[in-house]
Design an enzyme around this catalytic site. Sequence first.
Site, PDB file in Angstrom:
ATOM      1  N   GLU A  41      -8.088  19.861  34.773  1.00  8.23           N
ATOM      2  CA  GLU A  41      -7.086  19.260  35.341  1.00  8.23           C
ATOM      3  C   GLU A  41      -6.395  20.125  36.250  1.00  8.23           C
ATOM      4  O   GLU A  41      -6.133  21.321  35.928  1.00  8.23           O
ATOM      5  CB  GLU A  41      -6.031  18.683  34.393  1.00  8.23           C
ATOM      6  CG  GLU A  41      -5.244  19.646  33.257  1.00  8.23           C
ATOM      7  CD  GLU A  41      -3.889  20.211  33.834  1.00  8.23           C
ATOM      8  OE1 GLU A  41      -3.533  19.672  34.936  1.00  8.23           O
ATOM      9  OE2 GLU A  41      -3.631  21.150  33.384  1.00  8.23           O
TER      10      GLU A  41
ATOM     11  N   GLN B 217       1.638  24.665  38.933  1.00  7.76           N
ATOM     12  CA  GLN B 217       2.627  25.327  38.040  1.00  7.76           C
ATOM     13  C   GLN B 217       2.734  26.727  38.132  1.00  7.76           C
ATOM     14  O   GLN B 217       3.843  27.409  37.971  1.00  7.76           O
ATOM     15  CB  GLN B 217       2.391  24.695  36.666  1.00  7.76           C
ATOM     16  CG  GLN B 217       2.783  23.074  36.660  1.00  7.76           C
ATOM     17  CD  GLN B 217       2.166  22.562  35.101  1.00  7.76           C
ATOM     18  OE1 GLN B 217       1.234  23.298  34.627  1.00  7.76           O
ATOM     19  NE2 GLN B 217       2.684  21.476  34.748  1.00  7.76           N
TER      20      GLN B 217
ATOM     21  N   MET C 186      -1.172   6.154  23.702  1.00  8.67           N
ATOM     22  CA  MET C 186      -2.240   6.436  24.471  1.00  8.67           C
ATOM     23  C   MET C 186      -2.280   5.451  25.556  1.00  8.67           C
ATOM     24  O   MET C 186      -2.552   5.824  26.758  1.00  8.67           O
ATOM     25  CB  MET C 186      -3.718   5.901  23.770  1.00  8.67           C
ATOM     26  CG  MET C 186      -4.720   6.654  24.242  1.00  8.67           C
ATOM     27  SD  MET C 186      -5.766   7.542  23.176  1.00  8.67           S
ATOM     28  CE  MET C 186      -5.917   6.296  21.856  1.00  8.67           C
TER      29      MET C 186
ATOM     30  N   THR D 222       5.334  25.293  30.853  1.00  7.37           N
ATOM     31  CA  THR D 222       4.987  23.904  31.108  1.00  7.37           C
ATOM     32  C   THR D 222       5.002  22.993  29.959  1.00  7.37           C
ATOM     33  O   THR D 222       5.481  23.674  28.737  1.00  7.37           O
ATOM     34  CB  THR D 222       3.513  23.651  31.634  1.00  7.37           C
ATOM     35  OG1 THR D 222       2.632  23.844  30.557  1.00  7.37           O
ATOM     36  CG2 THR D 222       3.200  24.835  32.755  1.00  7.37           C
ATOM     37  N   CYS D 223       4.809  21.855  29.978  1.00  9.39           N
ATOM     38  CA  CYS D 223       4.895  20.945  28.543  1.00  9.39           C
ATOM     39  C   CYS D 223       3.812  21.311  27.572  1.00  9.39           C
ATOM     40  O   CYS D 223       4.101  20.985  26.384  1.00  9.39           O
ATOM     41  CB  CYS D 223       4.744  19.673  28.999  1.00  9.39           C
ATOM     42  SG  CYS D 223       3.463  18.801  29.778  1.00  9.39           S
TER      43      CYS D 223
ATOM     44  N   ALA E  94       2.568  -1.500  23.045  1.00 12.68           N
ATOM     45  CA  ALA E  94       2.847  -0.062  23.550  1.00 12.68           C
ATOM     46  C   ALA E  94       2.084   1.054  22.513  1.00 12.68           C
ATOM     47  O   ALA E  94       1.467   0.643  21.477  1.00 12.68           O
ATOM     48  CB  ALA E  94       4.289   0.145  23.451  1.00 12.68           C
ATOM     49  N   GLY E  95       2.139   2.067  22.889  1.00 13.06           N
ATOM     50  CA  GLY E  95       1.521   3.277  21.892  1.00 13.06           C
ATOM     51  C   GLY E  95       1.236   4.258  23.054  1.00 13.06           C
ATOM     52  O   GLY E  95       1.239   4.259  24.228  1.00 13.06           O
TER      53      GLY E  95
ATOM     54  N   ARG F 266       2.488  24.775  27.594  1.00 10.48           N
ATOM     55  CA  ARG F 266       2.551  26.231  27.090  1.00 10.48           C
ATOM     56  C   ARG F 266       3.667  26.919  27.693  1.00 10.48           C
ATOM     57  O   ARG F 266       4.282  26.438  28.734  1.00 10.48           O
ATOM     58  CB  ARG F 266       1.175  26.795  27.779  1.00 10.48           C
ATOM     59  CG  ARG F 266       1.277  26.822  29.376  1.00 10.48           C
ATOM     60  CD  ARG F 266       0.167  27.394  30.091  1.00 10.48           C
ATOM     61  NE  ARG F 266      -1.055  26.701  29.743  1.00 10.48           N
ATOM     62  CZ  ARG F 266      -2.149  27.064  28.752  1.00 10.48           C
ATOM     63  NH1 ARG F 266      -2.001  28.147  28.208  1.00 10.48           N
ATOM     64  NH2 ARG F 266      -3.198  26.184  28.373  1.00 10.48           N
TER      65      ARG F 266
END
Lengths: 437, 273
Positions: free
Chosen positions: A114, A120, A193, A50-51, A190-191, A53
């Site tokens: 989460e 996944q 977070m 996954t993104c 933008a940023g 792990r």
Amino acid sequence: MDRDIYLIGLNHKTASVEVREKFALTDCKHLEPGVVPVEGCIKEAMVLSTCNRVELIVVGEGDGVINHVIKCWADARGQRVDDLEPYVYKHKGLEAVQHLFTVASSLDSLVVGEPQILGQLKTAYHEAVDRNATRVILNRLLHKAFSVAKRVRTETGVASSAVSISYAAVELAKRIFGDMGEYTAMLIGAGEMAELAATHLLNNGIKKIYVANRTFERGQLLAEQFNGEAIAFSDLFTQLEKVDIIISSTGAHEAVIRAKDIRTVLKKRKNRPMFFIDIAVPRDIDPDVNALDNVYLYDIDDLKEVVEENLAQRQEEAQKARAIVESETQTFSKWLRSLELQPTIVDLVNRSENIVEEELIKCMKRLEGANGETEKILRCAMTAVAKKMNHEPISFLKRRHEEEEAGDRYIDITRRMFNLDDDPVRADAHGHRRKKH
Amino acid sequence: MNLSELFSLLIIVLYALGTLFIIAGTALRKDPLKKLSNWSAVAGFGLHSAMLLFAMVGSDFDLSKGYYIQFLSWSLLFIYFFLWWRMRLSFLGLTAAPLAMLLFIGSFTLTTVQGKLPEEWTGMFFGLHIGTLFLSFGLLAMAFGAGLIFIRLERKIKSKEQLTEFDKDMPALATFDRVNHVAVMAGFPLYTIGMASGFIWARLAWGRLLSADPKEIVSIFVWFVFAWLFHQRLTAGWRGRKAAKAVIWLFAISVFSLIGINVFMPTHHSFIQ
């Protein structure tokens, strides 16, 4: 037998984004018949990527398993082993089991609790099943991992509170608006977070996202990313009328939005509620805005407080969850040990002896005037039947155990067939297998 | 024990169970309990409907025995079930079940004084006057319950207070406001019809529109508050806290008008004939 479960991987705690990207195994099309082929010392294998792990879970034999897996991994990505090794954790045996259960229960996630990770993991497992890379041990291990995750979810509150700022913001938005489908949001500036919050909003089904940025082009790029619409910064206040959730993170030195501006906006939108999330430092939105009716304003400190409250609550729940993982790991290890031949034979014999005793008691009650002699004869006969019934299965097991591949499988089947572990069987236990036929 | 008493007892038990289960289910955060509460209420409601129907057509049942309050209790649940069905708002059971039970039990305190249903209180106006007013009262009761929780939640969210588990189980603020919206939008026209039919009825029965009855005065006052709220919601975009507070006041006055005046004051609306 020195066969064991190994788990080799890296995650957001051990490796930076760059490293994770370099060694990600996400794109399954490039995954030729498994990164770790099931051959030689590798008996079973699966890959979770996954993104946050990458984890390789294998059942292997011998001393070289870990090095072999790391080499396969590095090769699959065309990288050097030395570049990978420093970031990798290596778990063996029960440690590996416990780690997998922890991951499945979302206790090891960036946002603890989460729910995505379980999905996944399921996908990763089914891919491995499709490649025919799993056998008795991984099958059992993964099914156990899914049920542990479910237990943690239902028995503890780990999944119920938000622990990242953007997540907390979206949770609050849900408290105010409920179903997101009818509402729109606007990013001002933008940023990272703000983008994360926008992603969470999209995941929750928000209708549309507008982006207002001082440099219009940058805003356009961002809007494209969210399938949204870029608007000119000078149009900000006319557009505010349309949006319900505002996430502000400009680099301005003084307030961009003031209470008097919002009062006009509110009148035009007939007081429909507005939720302002101000994650800029210094703040973009005048705190007085919160005093207006039907307007809610949270700045970064408020959100941090929510997150901290949730974290504190979660500590206790996580403790409970870890206890569940711990006890389930023990249960699993008991099963793993039982895969050996001798204990299974003993269990089988014990089970039939228990049945003989039970039936004997029932018989004696029904036979009036029976004495010790009758009981002796009856016991003899019943034991003989039981022994003869057991004889064939046991010698079959012994024969199969000498073959390399089949041993575990038949022992496992026998244990299940005679219910030697007293396991309740779930109704959907083999749903994924049935579907294919 | 005759049939009517048996029915009443069963209904009270079922409503009490409904109340108990909804409170326990909310406190313990157990959905099966909430479901059980709804089913108890549904069963009680079924019996209740049958009983009211018998009372209207049969002669075994005594219409005078707090019939109106029983009918009010029925209307309350009717509105609750309607909102539950349309909007899936099971938390309103927290208001509906206890109120319906209390009203139903309360209806028996009126049995000490026996009386007959007045001759005039029959026919079309019964449905129009009593039916519409009680339905709008039911709507107000729901909005009252929703309003109380809304104000608590809204204050907490606005002041960034920590939310309890109870708060977290509650629906979003927007949902509460929708209850308020439905109650005002449907309740006001119903109330207006109820009032108008009352005056026409009075004209036909007693030959005059107004008789300076305390009930009439309070009702007209309620109508003005209701009209003002209806107007504000529609045109001035009133929502949220202001609307919730207004409904809470409106409901309080209605309760006073219903219980206080009908029972304790000399009026031709009196439940005690």
